[in-house]
Design an enzyme around this catalytic site. Sequence first.
Site, short mmCIF file in Angstrom:
data_model
loop_
_atom_site.label_atom_id
_atom_site.label_comp_id
_atom_site.label_asym_id
_atom_site.label_seq_id
_atom_site.Cartn_x
_atom_site.Cartn_y
_atom_site.Cartn_z
N ASN A 109 9.44 6.42 -7.05
CA ASN A 109 9.55 7.86 -7.27
C ASN A 109 9.49 8.10 -8.78
O ASN A 109 9.58 7.15 -9.57
CB ASN A 109 10.80 8.44 -6.62
CG ASN A 109 12.05 7.78 -7.13
OD1 ASN A 109 12.30 7.78 -8.34
ND2 ASN A 109 12.83 7.18 -6.25
N SER A 139 3.44 6.75 0.37
CA SER A 139 3.76 8.14 0.80
C SER A 139 4.00 8.34 2.31
O SER A 139 4.34 9.45 2.71
CB SER A 139 2.67 9.15 0.37
OG SER A 139 2.78 9.45 -0.98
N THR A 140 3.82 7.30 3.13
CA THR A 140 3.93 7.55 4.58
C THR A 140 5.33 7.28 5.15
O THR A 140 5.52 7.33 6.36
CB THR A 140 2.90 6.73 5.38
OG1 THR A 140 3.20 5.35 5.26
CG2 THR A 140 1.49 7.01 4.90
N GLY A 141 6.29 6.98 4.27
CA GLY A 141 7.67 6.80 4.72
C GLY A 141 8.44 8.09 4.49
O GLY A 141 8.12 9.14 5.06
N ASP A 163 6.19 -7.99 5.05
CA ASP A 163 7.08 -7.52 3.99
C ASP A 163 6.41 -7.79 2.65
O ASP A 163 6.19 -8.96 2.29
CB ASP A 163 8.39 -8.30 4.12
CG ASP A 163 9.39 -7.95 3.05
OD1 ASP A 163 9.06 -7.22 2.10
OD2 ASP A 163 10.54 -8.43 3.16
N GLY A 165 13.51 2.59 1.06
CA GLY A 165 12.23 2.08 1.56
C GLY A 165 11.73 0.88 0.78
O GLY A 165 12.50 -0.01 0.38
N VAL A 166 10.44 0.86 0.54
CA VAL A 166 9.83 -0.29 -0.11
C VAL A 166 10.32 -0.44 -1.55
O VAL A 166 10.45 -1.56 -2.07
CB VAL A 166 8.28 -0.22 0.00
CG1 VAL A 166 7.68 0.86 -0.87
CG2 VAL A 166 7.64 -1.57 -0.27
N ASP A 167 10.63 0.67 -2.20
CA ASP A 167 11.15 0.67 -3.57
C ASP A 167 12.45 -0.12 -3.64
O ASP A 167 12.62 -1.03 -4.48
CB ASP A 167 11.36 2.14 -3.98
CG ASP A 167 11.56 2.34 -5.47
OD1 ASP A 167 11.45 1.37 -6.22
OD2 ASP A 167 11.82 3.49 -5.87
P1 ADP Z 1 7.27 6.80 0.26
O1 ADP Z 1 8.48 7.42 -0.40
O2 ADP Z 1 6.08 6.70 -0.70
O3 ADP Z 1 6.93 7.47 1.55
P2 ADP Z 1 8.60 4.55 1.61
O4 ADP Z 1 9.12 3.32 0.97
O5 ADP Z 1 9.58 5.49 2.21
O6 ADP Z 1 7.68 5.27 0.51
O7 ADP Z 1 7.56 4.15 2.74
C1 ADP Z 1 6.24 3.69 2.48
C2 ADP Z 1 5.88 2.65 3.51
O8 ADP Z 1 6.43 1.39 3.11
C3 ADP Z 1 6.38 2.90 4.93
O9 ADP Z 1 5.33 2.60 5.85
C4 ADP Z 1 7.53 1.88 5.07
O10 ADP Z 1 7.69 1.47 6.43
C5 ADP Z 1 6.97 0.75 4.25
N1 ADP Z 1 7.91 -0.32 3.83
C6 ADP Z 1 9.26 -0.29 3.75
N2 ADP Z 1 9.71 -1.50 3.32
C7 ADP Z 1 8.62 -2.29 3.14
C8 ADP Z 1 8.41 -3.65 2.75
N3 ADP Z 1 9.41 -4.44 2.41
N4 ADP Z 1 7.11 -4.12 2.69
C9 ADP Z 1 6.08 -3.32 3.00
N5 ADP Z 1 6.21 -2.04 3.37
C10 ADP Z 1 7.46 -1.53 3.45
#
Ligand code: ADP
Length: 184
Positions: free
Chosen positions: A30, A127-129, A16, A38-40
């Site tokens: 974004n 970008s991979t989420g 994480d 997601g990570v944001d």
């Molecule tokens: P994007 O919109 O750029 O695709 P996302 O947040 O949807 O971004 O996903 C990008 C990546 O971050 C994915 O592989 C997702 O599984 C991962 N992710 C989500 N939460 C976390 C976290 N707390 N730490 C690291 N990676 C994360």
Amino acid sequence: MEMIIKKACISLKQGDITREAADAIVNAANSSLMGGGGVDGAIHRAGGPQILEECKQIRKQKGCLPTGEAVITMAGNMKAHFVIHTVGPVWHGGNSGEADLLASAYRESLKLAVENNLKSISFPSISTGVYGYPVGEAAEIALRAVVDFLQGQDTTLEEVVFVLYDTRTYSAYEKALSKLCASK
Ligand code: ADP
């Protein structure tokens, strides 16, 4: 697994990113800079309201953040000192400049880290989420962008870590890094 470029080490870990103690962690934000899923979402939750306040100031001064560019804020309650917010491309099939924009998101984040004299930076898989970029291709572009950046100039960076949330993403980056190491 790791790769050394000049005095910098590129490595991978599963975990994480909000728990990383790096000088900066990168947010796959974004263009609105107003937070998201997601990570944001995880970064804003862990860092607290200070990050959104700073993002709002940036929005006022500069407007939305274009894809492939990056801005920096403090990291609020997290162990990291800074958050570098960048916007990766949404996947539209691969013929809409996605690869260049993804490489740019990494490069612009690294530039900001160096401009702020940072030694360590941790990236998620941009970008991979939700944005749908195929992870195998994204991993190769991400690693290549970091290697090219570190080879191209002397930097303050000593540690670049990819913090990958799930096993599938970790495996894709491991495969891409092996391929890159073998080609050197
Ligand atoms: P994007 O919109 O750029 O695709 P996302 O947040 O949807 O971004 O996903 C990008 C990546 O971050 C994915 O592989 C997702 O599984 C991962 N992710 C989500 N939460 C976390 C976290 N707390 N730490 C690291 N990676 C994360």
